[in-house]
Motif scaffolding. Sequence first.
Motif, PDB file in Angstrom:
ATOM      1  N   UNK A   1      -0.322 -14.806  -3.522  1.00  0.00           N
ATOM      2  CA  UNK A   1      -1.212 -15.404  -4.484  1.00  0.00           C
ATOM      3  C   UNK A   1      -1.022 -14.679  -5.808  1.00  0.00           C
ATOM      4  N   UNK A   2      -0.863 -15.423  -6.842  1.00  0.00           N
ATOM      5  CA  UNK A   2      -0.685 -14.848  -8.172  1.00  0.00           C
ATOM      6  C   UNK A   2      -2.044 -14.590  -8.814  1.00  0.00           C
ATOM      7  N   UNK A   3      -2.256 -13.369  -9.221  1.00  0.00           N
ATOM      8  CA  UNK A   3      -3.478 -12.994  -9.919  1.00  0.00           C
ATOM      9  C   UNK A   3      -3.144 -12.693 -11.371  1.00  0.00           C
ATOM     10  N   UNK A   4      -4.058 -13.053 -12.267  1.00  0.00           N
ATOM     11  CA  UNK A   4      -3.886 -12.648 -13.659  1.00  0.00           C
ATOM     12  C   UNK A   4      -4.122 -11.142 -13.748  1.00  0.00           C
ATOM     13  N   UNK A   5      -3.765 -10.562 -14.856  1.00  0.00           N
ATOM     14  CA  UNK A   5      -3.984  -9.123 -15.034  1.00  0.00           C
ATOM     15  C   UNK A   5      -5.472  -8.782 -14.933  1.00  0.00           C
ATOM     16  N   UNK A   6      -6.312  -9.626 -15.495  1.00  0.00           N
ATOM     17  CA  UNK A   6      -7.763  -9.392 -15.441  1.00  0.00           C
ATOM     18  C   UNK A   6      -8.277  -9.508 -14.014  1.00  0.00           C
ATOM     19  N   UNK A   7      -7.774 -10.497 -13.264  1.00  0.00           N
ATOM     20  CA  UNK A   7      -8.186 -10.650 -11.872  1.00  0.00           C
ATOM     21  C   UNK A   7      -7.735  -9.444 -11.048  1.00  0.00           C
ATOM     22  N   UNK A   8      -6.526  -8.966 -11.299  1.00  0.00           N
ATOM     23  CA  UNK A   8      -6.029  -7.771 -10.592  1.00  0.00           C
ATOM     24  C   UNK A   8      -6.914  -6.558 -10.903  1.00  0.00           C
ATOM     25  N   UNK A   9      -7.273  -6.426 -12.160  1.00  0.00           N
ATOM     26  CA  UNK A   9      -8.124  -5.309 -12.568  1.00  0.00           C
ATOM     27  C   UNK A   9      -9.485  -5.392 -11.875  1.00  0.00           C
ATOM     28  N   UNK A  10     -10.088  -6.575 -11.885  1.00  0.00           N
ATOM     29  CA  UNK A  10     -11.395  -6.766 -11.257  1.00  0.00           C
ATOM     30  C   UNK A  10     -11.330  -6.482  -9.764  1.00  0.00           C
ATOM     31  N   UNK A  11     -10.321  -7.028  -9.098  1.00  0.00           N
ATOM     32  CA  UNK A  11     -10.164  -6.784  -7.668  1.00  0.00           C
ATOM     33  C   UNK A  11      -9.948  -5.297  -7.395  1.00  0.00           C
ATOM     34  N   UNK A  12      -9.207  -4.632  -8.262  1.00  0.00           N
ATOM     35  CA  UNK A  12      -9.000  -3.199  -8.128  1.00  0.00           C
ATOM     36  C   UNK A  12     -10.306  -2.414  -8.223  1.00  0.00           C
ATOM     37  N   UNK A  13     -11.161  -2.801  -9.152  1.00  0.00           N
ATOM     38  CA  UNK A  13     -12.458  -2.132  -9.283  1.00  0.00           C
ATOM     39  C   UNK A  13     -13.306  -2.324  -8.036  1.00  0.00           C
ATOM     40  N   UNK A  14     -13.273  -3.534  -7.499  1.00  0.00           N
ATOM     41  CA  UNK A  14     -14.040  -3.814  -6.271  1.00  0.00           C
ATOM     42  C   UNK A  14     -13.499  -2.966  -5.120  1.00  0.00           C
ATOM     43  N   UNK A  15     -12.187  -2.953  -4.954  1.00  0.00           N
ATOM     44  CA  UNK A  15     -11.575  -2.175  -3.866  1.00  0.00           C
ATOM     45  C   UNK A  15     -11.872  -0.684  -4.020  1.00  0.00           C
ATOM     46  N   UNK A  16     -11.793  -0.183  -5.249  1.00  0.00           N
ATOM     47  CA  UNK A  16     -12.043   1.238  -5.482  1.00  0.00           C
ATOM     48  C   UNK A  16     -13.507   1.609  -5.251  1.00  0.00           C
ATOM     49  N   UNK A  17     -14.398   0.636  -5.339  1.00  0.00           N
ATOM     50  CA  UNK A  17     -15.800   0.890  -5.034  1.00  0.00           C
ATOM     51  C   UNK A  17     -15.960   1.254  -3.559  1.00  0.00           C
ATOM     52  N   UNK A  18     -15.197   0.578  -2.708  1.00  0.00           N
ATOM     53  CA  UNK A  18     -15.303   0.820  -1.272  1.00  0.00           C
ATOM     54  C   UNK A  18     -14.431   1.982  -0.798  1.00  0.00           C
ATOM     55  N   UNK A  19     -13.377   2.286  -1.543  1.00  0.00           N
ATOM     56  CA  UNK A  19     -12.501   3.402  -1.177  1.00  0.00           C
ATOM     57  C   UNK A  19     -12.126   4.173  -2.445  1.00  0.00           C
ATOM     58  N   UNK A  20     -13.074   4.994  -2.944  1.00  0.00           N
ATOM     59  CA  UNK A  20     -12.776   5.770  -4.149  1.00  0.00           C
ATOM     60  C   UNK A  20     -11.922   6.992  -3.810  1.00  0.00           C
ATOM     61  N   UNK A  21     -11.377   7.572  -4.844  1.00  0.00           N
ATOM     62  CA  UNK A  21     -10.612   8.806  -4.672  1.00  0.00           C
ATOM     63  C   UNK A  21     -11.569   9.918  -4.244  1.00  0.00           C
ATOM     64  N   UNK A  22     -11.194  10.641  -3.207  1.00  0.00           N
ATOM     65  CA  UNK A  22     -12.016  11.755  -2.728  1.00  0.00           C
ATOM     66  C   UNK A  22     -11.094  12.914  -2.390  1.00  0.00           C
ATOM     67  N   UNK A  23     -11.169  13.939  -3.201  1.00  0.00           N
ATOM     68  CA  UNK A  23     -10.293  15.087  -2.990  1.00  0.00           C
ATOM     69  C   UNK A  23      -8.837  14.671  -3.102  1.00  0.00           C
ATOM     70  N   UNK A  24      -8.098  14.886  -2.046  1.00  0.00           N
ATOM     71  CA  UNK A  24      -6.680  14.515  -2.041  1.00  0.00           C
ATOM     72  C   UNK A  24      -6.443  13.094  -1.550  1.00  0.00           C
ATOM     73  N   UNK A  25      -7.486  12.430  -1.090  1.00  0.00           N
ATOM     74  CA  UNK A  25      -7.362  11.040  -0.631  1.00  0.00           C
ATOM     75  C   UNK A  25      -7.288  10.120  -1.841  1.00  0.00           C
ATOM     76  N   UNK A  26      -6.225   9.332  -1.970  1.00  0.00           N
ATOM     77  CA  UNK A  26      -6.099   8.439  -3.129  1.00  0.00           C
ATOM     78  C   UNK A  26      -7.083   7.271  -3.054  1.00  0.00           C
TER      79      UNK A  26
END
Length: 70
Positions: free
Chosen positions: A1-26
Amino acid sequence: MELTERQRHTLGLICDTFLPEQGEQPRATDLGTVDVVAELLGRNPRATERRAFLRLLDIWDSRAFALSIG
């Protein structure tokens, strides 16, 4: 599925909400989660559902939505 840059950014923010960087975990986006989610959603045979997901990302990124949730 092709996402626009803005859609990719938004999806990235959502994903990072559930799995943020913690210590050495990306964070999720560093692990390629956006690409995996886009690939999996692209396999959905229902075009209506694919379009609905893209629309949801667009709404989530809109100024009106941001104002409505404070």
